[in-house]
Write a protein that holds these residues in place. Sequence first.
Motif, short mmCIF file in Angstrom:
data_model
loop_
_atom_site.label_atom_id
_atom_site.label_comp_id
_atom_site.label_asym_id
_atom_site.label_seq_id
_atom_site.Cartn_x
_atom_site.Cartn_y
_atom_site.Cartn_z
N TYR A 49 0.87 -1.19 0.00
CA TYR A 49 0.00 0.00 0.00
C TYR A 49 0.90 1.23 0.00
O TYR A 49 1.66 1.46 0.94
N TRP A 50 0.80 2.01 -1.08
CA TRP A 50 1.65 3.18 -1.25
C TRP A 50 0.85 4.46 -1.02
O TRP A 50 -0.09 4.74 -1.76
N ASP A 51 1.21 5.21 0.00
CA ASP A 51 0.64 6.55 0.19
C ASP A 51 1.75 7.58 -0.04
O ASP A 51 2.86 7.23 -0.45
N GLU A 52 1.44 8.83 0.22
CA GLU A 52 2.40 9.90 -0.09
C GLU A 52 3.66 9.82 0.76
O GLU A 52 4.69 10.43 0.40
N ASN A 53 3.61 9.08 1.85
CA ASN A 53 4.78 9.00 2.74
C ASN A 53 5.60 7.73 2.54
O ASN A 53 6.65 7.57 3.18
N THR A 54 5.14 6.84 1.67
CA THR A 54 5.83 5.56 1.48
C THR A 54 7.13 5.76 0.68
O THR A 54 7.12 6.40 -0.36
N SER A 105 5.85 -0.40 2.03
CA SER A 105 4.50 -0.50 1.49
C SER A 105 3.82 -1.80 1.94
O SER A 105 2.61 -1.83 2.18
N ASN A 156 2.75 -1.29 5.42
CA ASN A 156 1.63 -0.35 5.41
C ASN A 156 0.30 -1.07 5.21
O ASN A 156 -0.73 -0.68 5.76
N LYS A 157 0.31 -2.12 4.38
CA LYS A 157 -0.92 -2.84 4.08
C LYS A 157 -1.52 -3.44 5.35
O LYS A 157 -2.74 -3.41 5.55
N LYS A 208 -3.21 -0.71 7.24
CA LYS A 208 -4.42 -0.29 6.54
C LYS A 208 -5.59 -1.22 6.87
O LYS A 208 -6.71 -0.76 7.15
N ILE A 261 -8.61 0.81 -3.23
CA ILE A 261 -7.22 1.25 -3.09
C ILE A 261 -6.39 0.85 -4.31
O ILE A 261 -5.18 0.64 -4.19
N GLN A 285 -3.44 3.14 -4.86
CA GLN A 285 -2.35 2.94 -3.92
C GLN A 285 -1.65 1.58 -4.12
O GLN A 285 -0.61 1.32 -3.52
#
Length: 301
Positions: free
Chosen positions: A54-59, A65, A68-69, A72, A237, A240
Amino acid sequence: MYYIEPNQDYRTQSTHDDSAEELREAAVKHYDACYRDYLFAWSGRDDLALHYGYWDENTRSHSESLLNKNQKLYEAADIKPSDYVLDAGCGIGGSSIWMAKNHANHLKAITISAKQAYYAGRHAKRHGVAENIDFEVSDFCATPYADETFDIVWGLESVCHALNKADFIREAFRILKKGGRLVVCDGFLMQREIADEDWPAMVDCLDGWAVPNLCLRKEFAQLLIDQGFSNIKYDDITEQTLPSADYMYKVAKRLQPVQKISQWLGLRSETQTANFKVGLAQHHLFHNNLVEYGIFSAEKL
């Protein structure tokens, strides 16, 4: 033009004689044969992930990532440290270990592969959370657990392996406590009609990952309703996830010469070769709007 019907097995290896048993054997064969491939080309000793990131603006990295998943999904299901979680299709333990390490959850984690359960147990011990997780061999469509055992049922890129997705949802509802939550993260078809030029990529994905079929988002939502779930939410998503799909494609392209030589020398099994092909094919499905990717959460009232 091809058409993907619900609850049918579209893998080229399927004989349709006993598709459910075939699927279990194919999935076990896939994950057992590709264990080291995943660790080499995709996951690391800390994330142990067999799923998209999961890629957001801070990854900033692929490994980040993947972790992050987990966060999430944890937030999507509003999981608490006190919740007893079933990791349904736990792979080599990545998500379970993450929950135990970061939130002190206690979990039952199941897989149909005895080797995966063994590897997961070793990884959990290495991470110092073996006492929090029971890894067992079980089918998430027919578990041995009593009614209303768990607060959470977690399915991260595992439910796609079920021939009939309703079988998984029905079992999840049975073993969840009242007020318990289900969270499912997976890919979903955007249309059932598949053009001739897109069909080879679709089949490569189904064959390579031992997946019989995919269903539409709206169909999965209806299955949740039919089985009694409430407060159903879906988070698309795809955006992302695309950087992760692109990363997989780039890794496959980079390893393509090695794959070809190794295959020619007989150093790669058919299962490993099929898994390699998915790295290229999944990119086609995403970028031609044949699949989307999202998170369902639902509650048993």
